[in-house]
Design a protein around this motif. Structure first.
Motif, PDB file in Angstrom:
ATOM      1  N   LEU A 190       0.829  -1.210   0.000  1.00  0.00           N
ATOM      2  CA  LEU A 190       0.000   0.000   0.000  1.00  0.00           C
ATOM      3  C   LEU A 190       0.862   1.259   0.000  1.00  0.00           C
ATOM      4  O   LEU A 190       1.944   1.278   0.591  1.00  0.00           O
ATOM      5  CB  LEU A 190      -0.897   0.044   1.239  1.00  0.00           C
ATOM      6  CG  LEU A 190      -1.844  -1.126   1.487  1.00  0.00           C
ATOM      7  CD1 LEU A 190      -2.666  -0.849   2.744  1.00  0.00           C
ATOM      8  CD2 LEU A 190      -2.757  -1.338   0.311  1.00  0.00           C
ATOM      9  N   GLY A 191       0.343   2.292  -0.620  1.00  0.00           N
ATOM     10  CA  GLY A 191       1.070   3.573  -0.628  1.00  0.00           C
ATOM     11  C   GLY A 191       0.690   4.355  -1.858  1.00  0.00           C
ATOM     12  O   GLY A 191       0.164   3.790  -2.824  1.00  0.00           O
TER      13      GLY A 191
ATOM     14  N   VAL B 277       2.211  -4.104   3.584  1.00  0.00           N
ATOM     15  CA  VAL B 277       3.403  -3.268   3.726  1.00  0.00           C
ATOM     16  C   VAL B 277       2.986  -1.862   3.296  1.00  0.00           C
ATOM     17  O   VAL B 277       2.555  -1.675   2.150  1.00  0.00           O
ATOM     18  CB  VAL B 277       4.555  -3.779   2.829  1.00  0.00           C
ATOM     19  CG1 VAL B 277       5.771  -2.863   2.953  1.00  0.00           C
ATOM     20  CG2 VAL B 277       4.916  -5.213   3.175  1.00  0.00           C
ATOM     21  N   ILE B 278       3.076  -0.915   4.214  1.00  0.00           N
ATOM     22  CA  ILE B 278       2.711   0.466   3.872  1.00  0.00           C
ATOM     23  C   ILE B 278       3.995   1.207   3.533  1.00  0.00           C
ATOM     24  O   ILE B 278       4.888   1.313   4.378  1.00  0.00           O
ATOM     25  CB  ILE B 278       1.999   1.158   5.042  1.00  0.00           C
ATOM     26  CG1 ILE B 278       0.724   0.387   5.378  1.00  0.00           C
ATOM     27  CG2 ILE B 278       1.657   2.599   4.699  1.00  0.00           C
ATOM     28  CD1 ILE B 278       0.180   0.732   6.719  1.00  0.00           C
ATOM     29  N   VAL B 279       4.077   1.685   2.302  1.00  0.00           N
ATOM     30  CA  VAL B 279       5.335   2.277   1.841  1.00  0.00           C
ATOM     31  C   VAL B 279       5.213   3.803   1.780  1.00  0.00           C
ATOM     32  O   VAL B 279       4.268   4.334   1.182  1.00  0.00           O
ATOM     33  CB  VAL B 279       5.731   1.723   0.448  1.00  0.00           C
ATOM     34  CG1 VAL B 279       7.124   2.219   0.068  1.00  0.00           C
ATOM     35  CG2 VAL B 279       5.697   0.201   0.439  1.00  0.00           C
ATOM     36  N   LEU B 280       6.169   4.487   2.409  1.00  0.00           N
ATOM     37  CA  LEU B 280       6.225   5.952   2.382  1.00  0.00           C
ATOM     38  C   LEU B 280       7.563   6.359   1.766  1.00  0.00           C
ATOM     39  O   LEU B 280       8.551   5.633   1.878  1.00  0.00           O
ATOM     40  CB  LEU B 280       6.123   6.522   3.801  1.00  0.00           C
ATOM     41  CG  LEU B 280       4.966   6.001   4.658  1.00  0.00           C
ATOM     42  CD1 LEU B 280       5.076   6.547   6.072  1.00  0.00           C
ATOM     43  CD2 LEU B 280       3.635   6.400   4.061  1.00  0.00           C
ATOM     44  N   ASP B 281       7.559   7.511   1.127  1.00  0.00           N
ATOM     45  CA  ASP B 281       8.765   7.989   0.436  1.00  0.00           C
ATOM     46  C   ASP B 281       9.485   8.985   1.347  1.00  0.00           C
ATOM     47  O   ASP B 281       8.948  10.065   1.640  1.00  0.00           O
ATOM     48  CB  ASP B 281       8.335   8.649  -0.888  1.00  0.00           C
ATOM     49  CG  ASP B 281       9.508   9.143  -1.712  1.00  0.00           C
ATOM     50  OD1 ASP B 281      10.617   9.283  -1.157  1.00  0.00           O
ATOM     51  OD2 ASP B 281       9.306   9.398  -2.907  1.00  0.00           O
TER      52      ASP B 281
ATOM     53  N   PHE C 231       3.415  10.985   3.591  1.00  0.00           N
ATOM     54  CA  PHE C 231       3.201  10.477   4.947  1.00  0.00           C
ATOM     55  C   PHE C 231       1.726  10.561   5.360  1.00  0.00           C
ATOM     56  O   PHE C 231       1.285   9.821   6.209  1.00  0.00           O
ATOM     57  CB  PHE C 231       4.037  11.257   5.978  1.00  0.00           C
ATOM     58  CG  PHE C 231       5.528  11.115   5.802  1.00  0.00           C
ATOM     59  CD1 PHE C 231       6.059  10.446   4.712  1.00  0.00           C
ATOM     60  CD2 PHE C 231       6.400  11.650   6.725  1.00  0.00           C
ATOM     61  CE1 PHE C 231       7.432  10.320   4.537  1.00  0.00           C
ATOM     62  CE2 PHE C 231       7.772  11.527   6.572  1.00  0.00           C
ATOM     63  CZ  PHE C 231       8.283  10.873   5.475  1.00  0.00           C
ATOM     64  N   ARG C 232       1.028  11.540   4.770  1.00  0.00           N
ATOM     65  CA  ARG C 232      -0.369  11.716   5.159  1.00  0.00           C
ATOM     66  C   ARG C 232      -1.301  10.809   4.360  1.00  0.00           C
ATOM     67  O   ARG C 232      -2.323  10.368   4.853  1.00  0.00           O
ATOM     68  CB  ARG C 232      -0.797  13.167   4.948  1.00  0.00           C
ATOM     69  CG  ARG C 232      -0.096  14.148   5.839  1.00  0.00           C
ATOM     70  CD  ARG C 232      -0.698  15.529   5.691  1.00  0.00           C
ATOM     71  NE  ARG C 232      -0.588  16.017   4.322  1.00  0.00           N
ATOM     72  CZ  ARG C 232       0.461  16.696   3.875  1.00  0.00           C
ATOM     73  NH1 ARG C 232       1.469  16.951   4.669  1.00  0.00           N
ATOM     74  NH2 ARG C 232       0.499  17.125   2.628  1.00  0.00           N
ATOM     75  N   GLU C 233      -0.910  10.541   3.110  1.00  0.00           N
ATOM     76  CA  GLU C 233      -1.862   9.916   2.191  1.00  0.00           C
ATOM     77  C   GLU C 233      -2.180   8.458   2.527  1.00  0.00           C
ATOM     78  O   GLU C 233      -3.213   7.944   2.118  1.00  0.00           O
ATOM     79  CB  GLU C 233      -1.338  10.045   0.755  1.00  0.00           C
ATOM     80  CG  GLU C 233      -1.339  11.503   0.312  1.00  0.00           C
ATOM     81  CD  GLU C 233      -0.587  11.743  -0.990  1.00  0.00           C
ATOM     82  OE1 GLU C 233      -0.399  10.780  -1.743  1.00  0.00           O
ATOM     83  OE2 GLU C 233      -0.188  12.893  -1.228  1.00  0.00           O
TER      84      GLU C 233
ATOM     85  N   GLY D 159       9.830   3.235   5.378  1.00  0.00           N
ATOM     86  CA  GLY D 159      10.305   4.511   4.815  1.00  0.00           C
ATOM     87  C   GLY D 159      11.306   4.147   3.733  1.00  0.00           C
ATOM     88  O   GLY D 159      12.404   3.690   4.039  1.00  0.00           O
ATOM     89  N   ASN D 160      10.930   4.336   2.490  1.00  0.00           N
ATOM     90  CA  ASN D 160      11.768   3.878   1.376  1.00  0.00           C
ATOM     91  C   ASN D 160      12.612   5.036   0.819  1.00  0.00           C
ATOM     92  O   ASN D 160      12.316   6.200   1.065  1.00  0.00           O
ATOM     93  CB  ASN D 160      10.863   3.291   0.288  1.00  0.00           C
ATOM     94  CG  ASN D 160      11.654   2.562  -0.781  1.00  0.00           C
ATOM     95  OD1 ASN D 160      12.708   1.985  -0.504  1.00  0.00           O
ATOM     96  ND2 ASN D 160      11.165   2.599  -2.002  1.00  0.00           N
ATOM     97  N   LYS D 161      13.620   4.679   0.062  1.00  0.00           N
ATOM     98  CA  LYS D 161      14.549   5.608  -0.611  1.00  0.00           C
ATOM     99  C   LYS D 161      15.584   6.188   0.359  1.00  0.00           C
ATOM    100  O   LYS D 161      15.876   7.381   0.336  1.00  0.00           O
ATOM    101  CB  LYS D 161      13.812   6.728  -1.354  1.00  0.00           C
ATOM    102  CG  LYS D 161      12.760   6.213  -2.345  1.00  0.00           C
ATOM    103  CD  LYS D 161      12.216   7.285  -3.243  1.00  0.00           C
ATOM    104  CE  LYS D 161      11.043   6.764  -4.069  1.00  0.00           C
ATOM    105  NZ  LYS D 161      10.446   7.747  -4.945  1.00  0.00           N
TER     106      LYS D 161
END
Lengths: 175, 465
Positions: A14-15, A92-96, A103-105, A126-128
């Motif tokens: 998800l993300g 898996v919740i992925v944030l950039d 982060f909000r979406e 937290g990716n990247k």
């Protein structure tokens, strides 16, 4: 040592768009990374076995085949959302890390996901990390994970940093 | 299955599989192999081996077999086939009971949607790329323009000045400093720190507007105030109401306008051109100049009373050459920005490049540094910029001198007069911040002659420096 039991579990990625969901799956399943961005439509299916893990209830080893549902960026009102989420054992919740607005979406998807699968497990990612040296986004994500009562990891789909760990953690929690 | 039926299904881009009540594969069309690969052994392959996407949907399948639901559909699924091609498809499940004696069969229909969904993917791809770019641009805009980088004592003093002056909204501020030292950046930072998010920040460069227009630009005009004044127009003072008006190059404000501006400064009221009605506004005035205003007063070029009115709170911004290691910090920041903008994998500066930057006088200050780095990143061929990729206009010797050299000895090997002339023209443009009138003055040329020469050498695009 008894023969490991084989089980399959559905996991949703998800993300919002461009956070690196497909890149994480590609790195995990094929150990590859592609610089070009290819937007996902609907669902792209992959699978990979994790284990052996120890099932503490039966004290037997388990090989868990993770069926990875790499989902396109979805809005909570998309009619397919609940259909896609149905029967998932984890997400898996992925944030950039380079785009704090992502982060909000994720909040828009957590609610329908939990409504469909109240018992499912989460890992926040937290990716990247290869593109972000700033500590502040990491602190924010760690706080969000604490609020969600789920583990969090910081990954780089490009270098492979912590990618295995994310799916290993989720598989252990699902078990 | 009959060959013609296979052909019909293939033409309709359909495939199917039939499973018995124990979920073992009973029958399938040939096209199914494209989706399921090697998992098609009849009587032994299970539903979940052939369609792993149905793991987790066991309850839905039970509902179908118990006739509690008519069908179950999953759209826009995708998988790579054995040749690595991405296939999009829809799965539709329903049950079928041949007779009351036999158990229900589960039929899975696969509809290939690759053509339509690939088109949708291309559209979505473009939309997402635009959204990603927007997000990144917004992020840069939020971070970079109003951020004052640097750790030197000089920059800390600038930050302390902003912190002290920002809360006092009524004070007039005069920013002094050489061209390119970031006077507009500081003005913007004061505005951002003291005003509401939506308060206007209006900027005007007094040297860039012809003398005949500047009064109407600042104060506005009424319809019929002069020829071609077909409608009334608000001036910048009115546009800035509730916010900040930043007048750069205030030393270039024409003498007759200075008196009117002083009146406004005293009363916060003014009249549009051609109007008898006074207008009051709440505007913070920030002015800036790179001229010696006191000298301009002595030369009768600037009104003494306005000078003292503006000089209430002033701050001298440091030239780049006094900022020490901040030169490198700023250079690295510009590398980051331009590497992103131009899609180049430039990570920083080599030791030789650092040394070259630190040993240059930077007559054009931060603006010149930014332009030098922009050009270097465009032509960069390595991850770290090398000294020979940093092109500087080495016109001014490092040792500062107050006397102006108008004569020099011709070197033994001679020089290129054309190159020298081009360099002098460039330097004049940089020092005058692109203002051609000022640049011409610096070289003691008429404006026409100056324009002729910069056109001759293709130097008329200031932003390219």
């Amino acid at each position: 040592m008894p023969e490991p039991t084989k089980i399959s579990k559905k996991v949703c990625m998800l993300g919002t768009f461009g956070v690196g969901k497909s890149s994480l799956v590609r790195q995990f399943v094929y150990q590859k990374f592609d610089e070009s961005y290819l937007s996902t439509i609907g669902v792209q299916l992959s699978h990979k076995a994790v284990g052996p893990l120890l099932d503490k209830k039966t004290n037997r080893p388990v090989h868990m085949n993770l069926i990875l549902w790499d989902l396109a960026h979805l809005e909570k009102f998309d009619p397919v959302v609940k259909n896609y989420f149905h029967g998932a054992h984890g997400a898996v919740i992925v944030l950039d890390l380079t785009r704090p607005q992502t982060f909000r979406e994720y909040e828009n998807l957590i609610k329908p996901f939990f409504e469909t699968n109240p018992e499912s497990k989460l890992v926040l990612v937290g990716n990247k990390t290869d593109l972000s040296a700033d500590d502040h986004p990491r602190t924010q994500i760690a706080e969000m994970a604490a609020n969600l009562n789920c583990p969090c990891h910081f990954t780089s789909a490009r270098t492979g940093e912590n990618v295995e760990l994310v799916f290993q953690t989720l598989a252990e929690n699902i078990l | 299955m009959n060959d013609y039926l296979e052909k019909i299904l293939r033409a309709a881009k359909l495939a199917f599989a039939v499973f018995d009540q124990d979920f073992f594969l009973q029958d399938a069309s040939k096209l199914l192999a494209q989706y399921a690969g090697g998992r098609l052994q009849k009587k032994s392959a299970t539903l979940w081996e052939v369609f792993p996407e149905l793991i987790g949907a066991e309850d839905k399948i039970t509902e179908l077999l118990e006739q509690k639901a008519k069908k179950y559909e999953l759209e826009k699924l995708s998988r790579f086939d054995q040749e690595g091609k991405l296939l999009y498809y829809t799965l539709t499940l329903f049950s079928h009971q041949q007779s009351t004696l036999s158990g229900a069969q589960l039929i899975v229909l696969i509809t290939d949607t690759t053509k339509e969904t690939s088109l949708e993917q291309q559209i979505q791809q473009q939309k997402n790329e635009i959204r990603l770019l927007h997000a990144k641009v917004n992020q840069y805009n939020a971070q970079i323009p109003n951020k004052i980088y640097g750790q030197s004592a000089h920059i800390q003093t600038v930050r302390a000045f902003i912190d002290k002056i920002a809360p006092i909204k009524t004070t007039t501020i005069l920013l002094l400093g050489e061209s390119g030292t970031g006077k507009n950046l500081v003005a913007n930072a004061i505005h951002q720190q003291s005003m509401d998010q939506n308060a206007p920040f209006i900027e005007i460069n007094c040297a860039s507007i012809p003398e005949t227009l500047i009064e109407s630009e600042i104060f506005g005009y009424e319809r019929g105030a002069f020829t071609n004044a077909l409608t009334s127009k608000k001036g910048l003072l009115e546009e800035a109401d509730g916010g900040t008006l930043f007048l750069d190059e205030i030393g270039e404000l024409p003498h007759p306008i200075q008196a009117k501006f002083l009146t406004f400064m005293e009363t916060k009221r003014f009249r549009r051109l051609g109007s008898t009605r006074e207008i009051g506004v709440q505007v913070r005035i920030i002015t800036a100049t790179n001229r010696n205003l006191l000298q301009a007063v002595k030369n009768n070029e600037f009104r003494e009373d306005l000078f003292y009115r503006l000089y209430v709170v002033s701050h001298q911004l440091p030239p780049l050459r006094q900022l020490g290691d901040d030169i490198l910090l700023l250079a690295e920041k510009f590398i980051e920005i331009y590497a992103y903008d131009f899609g180049k994998k430039v990570k920083g500066l080599s030791e030789s490049a650092k040394s070259k930057l630190m040993h240059y006088e930077w007559p054009g200050n931060v603006r010149e540094l930014r332009n030098v780095i922009e050009r270097a990143v465009i032509f960069a061929e390595h991850e770290f910029l090398e000294a020979d990729e940093i092109i500087l206009f080495e016109l001014r010797p490092m040792a500062t001198t107050t006397s102006v050299a108008t004569t020099f000895e011709l070197p033994e090997n001679g020089i290129s007069l054309t190159e020298l002339e081009k360099n002098l023209l460039r330097d004049a443009i940089i020092k005058s911040d692109g203002n051609q009138t000022k640049a011409a003055k610096l070289l003691d040329l008429s404006l026409d002659t100056f324009r002729y020469r910069i056109k001759k050498y293709n130097l008329d695009n200031f932003s390219a420096y």
